[in-house]
Design an enzyme around this catalytic site. Structure first.
Site, mmCIF file in Angstrom:
data_model
loop_
_atom_site.group_PDB
_atom_site.id
_atom_site.type_symbol
_atom_site.label_atom_id
_atom_site.label_comp_id
_atom_site.label_asym_id
_atom_site.label_seq_id
_atom_site.Cartn_x
_atom_site.Cartn_y
_atom_site.Cartn_z
ATOM 1 N N HIS A 47 23.728 15.322 23.215
ATOM 2 C CA HIS A 47 24.627 16.272 23.863
ATOM 3 C C HIS A 47 24.191 17.701 23.546
ATOM 4 C CE1 HIS A 47 28.429 13.547 24.162
ATOM 5 N NE2 HIS A 47 27.716 13.515 25.274
ATOM 6 N N PRO A 97 26.728 19.807 21.293
ATOM 7 C CA PRO A 97 27.442 18.711 20.648
ATOM 8 C C PRO A 97 28.738 19.247 20.037
ATOM 9 C CG PRO A 97 25.748 19.565 19.188
ATOM 10 C CD PRO A 97 25.674 20.395 20.459
ATOM 11 N N HIS A 142 22.233 13.897 16.183
ATOM 12 C CA HIS A 142 22.562 12.487 16.419
ATOM 13 C C HIS A 142 22.274 12.164 17.883
ATOM 14 C CE1 HIS A 142 26.195 14.858 17.191
ATOM 15 N NE2 HIS A 142 26.417 14.008 18.174
ATOM 16 N N HIS A 181 23.120 9.478 21.163
ATOM 17 C CA HIS A 181 24.109 8.541 21.711
ATOM 18 C C HIS A 181 23.393 7.393 22.427
ATOM 19 C CE1 HIS A 181 27.436 11.635 21.460
ATOM 20 N NE2 HIS A 181 26.354 12.380 21.338
#
Ligand code: M7G
Length: 338
Positions: A269, A272, A278, A280
């Site tokens: 993202h 984010p 991280h 997804h």
């Protein structure tokens, strides 16, 4: 190809075959062991009994969910602000027979060949997923409030001059991320871990996924490196990390859930909510919140863009939506950038 549509992951008879394994635990190496999971439900008891609703922030009869701001009525967080998200869970094919057999049916109306009923299943076939954020900050409350969105075009310079200082000043705590990396929380949910400090990561179910069925499969890979905030920090030196997440993440999901990589949407993202890198992993066909083109960047595109230009994400203008009440939007507006 795995049929993810109606696959259940929590068969009541506990049989483990293919992707219908119980999701009880992982021991960190991707193996599905039969160790019992600590039952977090047992400690929750009736903590919502005295919950006091202050405001319904969002509600969708189509998505069957409701986002509530309120105050905890009892327990250690009594009187504290909380966000409570309630969501009716999807149907599970393997429980249909029991549903038909055990539910009470009350006729609502009948007309010619048409009839409708109120169906009252037993409690264990009628659960609601509840997510609690407590104590919730003002920013958490805003995150879940429905708001008009505006599309922002952020240049590399805007990022350095406006966005970065804003992020450094006020963004959500990533303590929950560190708890996962240090095995202080959710350790029994880890599906796979590569412990390498440079290129390693932890893969586990996102808390939006109740893991009961594959049609809303959602996992996140959290890297061990702590200094990468977002897409904007990535350069070619991070390619081994990104490629590792892509390859080992996909393999682990195939091994555990029998969902092949061609059925997975793997993305980051921007922006984010949490500034610790991280990735997804969601199953195609599930319209996960935030998987639209204005926020999701496919990991395979990110890898290719960095292969072509190491400065890609440092220099390019990135487009993303911001909520009307987002302080970053106001900062960009003040700087004449919106
Ligand atoms: P994001 O792109 O930073 O923000 O993704 P978003 O929440 O606006 O999408 C963070 C992801 O981590 C989201 O998909 C969250 O559902 C998930 N997540 C957030 N928290 C606080 C937790 C948590 O405590 N545990 C787990 N397993 N997932 C979480």
């Amino acid at each position: 190809m795995a049929d993810t549509k109606k696959r259940s992951l929590d068969s009541d008879n506990g049989t483990e075959s293919g992707p219908e394994k119980k999701l009880a635990t992982g021991d960190g190496d991707g193996k599905n062991t039969k160790k019992p999971v600590a039952d977090p439900g047992s400690e929750a008891g009736s903590m919502l009994a005295g919950f006091q609703t202050e405001k319904i922030m969002r509600e969708s009869s189509r998505e069957k969910n409701i986002f509530i701001h309120g105050k905890m009525g009892s327990g250690p967080n009594e009187g504290q602000d909380a966000v409570l998200i309630l969501e009716k869970t999807p149907f599970r094919e393997d429980s249909l027979a029991e549903l038909f057999k055990t539910s009470e049916l009350k006729l609502q109306m009948r007309n010619d060949i048409y009839s409708t009923y109120h169906m009252h299943p037993p409690a264990h076939l009628n659960d609601i997923k509840a997510t609690v954020v407590c104590p919730a900050t003002e920013k958490h409350i805003k995150k879940y409030q429905s708001q008009e969105l505006f599309l922002i075009q952020e240049s590399g310079e805007d990022y350095r001059n406006i966005t970065l200082p804003y992020i450094q000043e006020q963004s959500f705590s990533v303590q929950w991320v560190y708890n996962i990396l240090e095995k202080k929380a959710e350790a029994d949910r880890i599906v796979f871990e590569d412990p390498d400090p440079q290129n390693g990561f932890v893969l586990l179910p996102d808390f939006k996924w109740d893991q009961k069925q594959l049609d809303d499969l959602y996992l996140i890979a959290i890297c061990h490196q702590r200094e990468i905030k977002s897409l904007r920090d990535l350069t070619r030196e991070h390619l081994p990390l990104l490629q590792n997440i892509q390859q080992q993440g996909q393999e682990a999901i195939m091994k555990r859930y029998s969902v092949p990589s061609c059925r997975l949407r793997v993305y980051l993202h921007y922006q984010p909510s949490y500034y610790h890198l991280h990735v997804h992993f969601t199953v195609l066909g599930y319209e996960a919140p935030g998987c639209g083109v204005e926020r999701a960047h496919l990991l395979s595109d990110v890898i290719q863009n960095l292969q072509t230009d190491t400065q890609h994400y440092r220099t390019r203008t990135l487009t993303y939506p911001l909520r009307a009440d987002d302080a970053l939007l106001h900062k960009l507006r003040e700087a004449g950038r919106f």
